[in-house]
Enzyme design. Structure first.
Site, PDB file in Angstrom:
ATOM      1  N   HIS A 198      -1.706   5.490  -4.397  1.00  0.00           N
ATOM      2  CA  HIS A 198      -1.321   4.858  -3.136  1.00  0.00           C
ATOM      3  C   HIS A 198      -0.845   3.438  -3.412  1.00  0.00           C
ATOM      4  O   HIS A 198      -0.831   2.996  -4.569  1.00  0.00           O
ATOM      5  CB  HIS A 198      -2.477   4.884  -2.135  1.00  0.00           C
ATOM      6  CG  HIS A 198      -3.685   4.115  -2.543  1.00  0.00           C
ATOM      7  ND1 HIS A 198      -4.448   4.438  -3.647  1.00  0.00           N
ATOM      8  CD2 HIS A 198      -4.279   3.014  -1.998  1.00  0.00           C
ATOM      9  CE1 HIS A 198      -5.453   3.592  -3.765  1.00  0.00           C
ATOM     10  NE2 HIS A 198      -5.364   2.709  -2.780  1.00  0.00           N
ATOM     11  N   HIS A 234      -1.854   0.352  -2.445  1.00  0.00           N
ATOM     12  CA  HIS A 234      -2.689  -0.848  -2.446  1.00  0.00           C
ATOM     13  C   HIS A 234      -2.546  -1.560  -3.795  1.00  0.00           C
ATOM     14  O   HIS A 234      -2.389  -0.924  -4.842  1.00  0.00           O
ATOM     15  CB  HIS A 234      -4.148  -0.490  -2.180  1.00  0.00           C
ATOM     16  CG  HIS A 234      -4.414  -0.185  -0.733  1.00  0.00           C
ATOM     17  ND1 HIS A 234      -5.560   0.442  -0.297  1.00  0.00           N
ATOM     18  CD2 HIS A 234      -3.669  -0.422   0.388  1.00  0.00           C
ATOM     19  CE1 HIS A 234      -5.509   0.570   1.029  1.00  0.00           C
ATOM     20  NE2 HIS A 234      -4.375   0.056   1.452  1.00  0.00           N
ATOM     21  N   ASP A 254      -4.421  -2.996  -5.987  1.00  0.00           N
ATOM     22  CA  ASP A 254      -5.254  -2.744  -7.165  1.00  0.00           C
ATOM     23  C   ASP A 254      -4.853  -1.475  -7.910  1.00  0.00           C
ATOM     24  O   ASP A 254      -5.439  -1.153  -8.943  1.00  0.00           O
ATOM     25  CB  ASP A 254      -6.746  -2.711  -6.799  1.00  0.00           C
ATOM     26  CG  ASP A 254      -7.086  -1.702  -5.719  1.00  0.00           C
ATOM     27  OD1 ASP A 254      -6.191  -1.331  -4.937  1.00  0.00           O
ATOM     28  OD2 ASP A 254      -8.257  -1.281  -5.644  1.00  0.00           O
ATOM     29  N   HIS A 298     -13.319   3.301 -10.417  1.00  0.00           N
ATOM     30  CA  HIS A 298     -13.014   2.503  -9.223  1.00  0.00           C
ATOM     31  C   HIS A 298     -14.282   1.906  -8.606  1.00  0.00           C
ATOM     32  O   HIS A 298     -14.583   2.108  -7.431  1.00  0.00           O
ATOM     33  CB  HIS A 298     -12.264   3.355  -8.194  1.00  0.00           C
ATOM     34  CG  HIS A 298     -11.589   2.545  -7.122  1.00  0.00           C
ATOM     35  ND1 HIS A 298     -12.226   2.180  -5.964  1.00  0.00           N
ATOM     36  CD2 HIS A 298     -10.344   2.031  -7.031  1.00  0.00           C
ATOM     37  CE1 HIS A 298     -11.391   1.484  -5.207  1.00  0.00           C
ATOM     38  NE2 HIS A 298     -10.244   1.370  -5.836  1.00  0.00           N
TER      39      HIS A 298
END
Length: 316
Positions: free
Chosen positions: A61, A63, A65, A279
């Site tokens: 995705h 984002h 990070d 994560h």
């Protein structure tokens, strides 16, 4: 054989002992990168991972990070001497983001093929590159990449990689199909060949399909009903474990992430062989402190760390 290296196991922000999300897979010398957070390049150098042979980049995705390491990496790959195309797979919006990155990278010596919100992609793994192919019933691919929409605050994809094992050569089948012997080696390499106006296919000389290798990757997401089926019987399941304690469940729900136990429950339902967590929230100093509770749900579970490796072998 598939080599897997965790390049970054952090979520949110880079930490002194954890770079941000990234995993590299190496199959027959060709590489696939899963996410590209800050620190990916540094981790690749520390772990001796080459840049030039990265053929596919899968982004979960958009984002930061998971993507802020990408512009620098694309530049470094260009400086490595690569000229072959690279495939970038990602959710809706990935094309616009990459086009923005390219403003600062106007002279890349290779082409980027951006595949937005795609699934069931078939690839041939060659010595010099991995190549997207359109298949028919007579030719099988080496690698299938499937995607699954996840439940996060941004459009997000999970990935499943199925690596097929080469079929054994069947002499009786080749003779029965009257395949000239001079074509046997090419057909065993899954090539389509012609001789004297007659087409010959690999299925004419190869035996039954053998069990391959499956790796699945889901981050960032809440648990969903579709994930267990998607990851079913994976040899390795890499999943987010943002929060170690069930006391942080309210944070997991609010931020659309998972606890260790929730990831373990998915692994159990999916009957995977091993669960490797990644994560981790910056608030977690040592993820291993939270492992035992999750192992009550799924035993073969480990908290990943930067540089940790797995080797997945074909089995009879």
């Amino acid at each position: 054989m598939l080599n897997v290296t965790l390049l970054g196991t952090g979520g949110g922000m880079p930490m002194p002992n954890r770079f941000l999300s990234s995993v590299v897979m190496n199959f027959n010398g060709r590489k696939i990168l899963l996410d590209c957070g800050e620190g990916t390049q540094v981790s690749m150098r520390v772990n001796g991972t080459g840049f030039k042979s990265i053929d596919i980049i899968c982004i979960s995705h958009l984002h930061g990070d998971h993507i802020y390491g990408l512009p620098g990496l694309l530049s470094t790959i260009g400086n490595s001497g690569r000229v072959e195309d690279i495939y970038i797979i990602g959710p809706n919006g990935i094309k616009e983001v990459i086009e923005g990155f390219l403003i600062t990278l106007p002279y890349l010596p290779y082409k980027l093929n951006i595949l937005e919100d795609a699934s069931n992609l078939e690839f041939m793994v060659k010595k010099e590159k991995i190549e997207l192919v359109e298949l028919n019933e007579k030719i099988s691919s080496d690698l299938t990449i499937e995607t699954l929409g996840l439940d996060h605050s941004s459009p997000c994809l999970g990935y499943s990689f199925n690596i097929r094992r080469g079929r054994k050569f069947n002499v009786e089948k080749a003779l029965m199909n009257k395949v000239p012997k001079e074509l046997w080696s090419k057909l065993q390499r899954n090539e389509e060949v012609s001789l004297n106006g007659v087409k010959y296919y690999s299925y004419m000389v190869l035996g039954d399909e053998r069990k391959g290798i499956k790796l699945s990757y889901t981050t960032d997401t809440r648990p969903t009903e579709d994930i267990p089926g998607f990851i079913k019987e994976s040899d390795l399941y890499i999943c987010e474990g943002t929060y170690g304690s069930e006391e942080d469940m309210h944070k997991a729900i609010k931020n659309k992430h998972m606890t260790f136990k929730e990831a373990a429950n998915l692994a159990k339902k999916g009957q995977v062989k091993e669960l490797l967590l990644t994560h981790f929230s910056p608030s977690i100093n040592d993820p291993k402190e939270f492992i035992n509770n999750a192992r009550e749900v799924f035993e073969n579970l480990h908290a990943g760390s930067d540089g940790e490796e797995r080797v997945l072998n074909f089995k009879e």
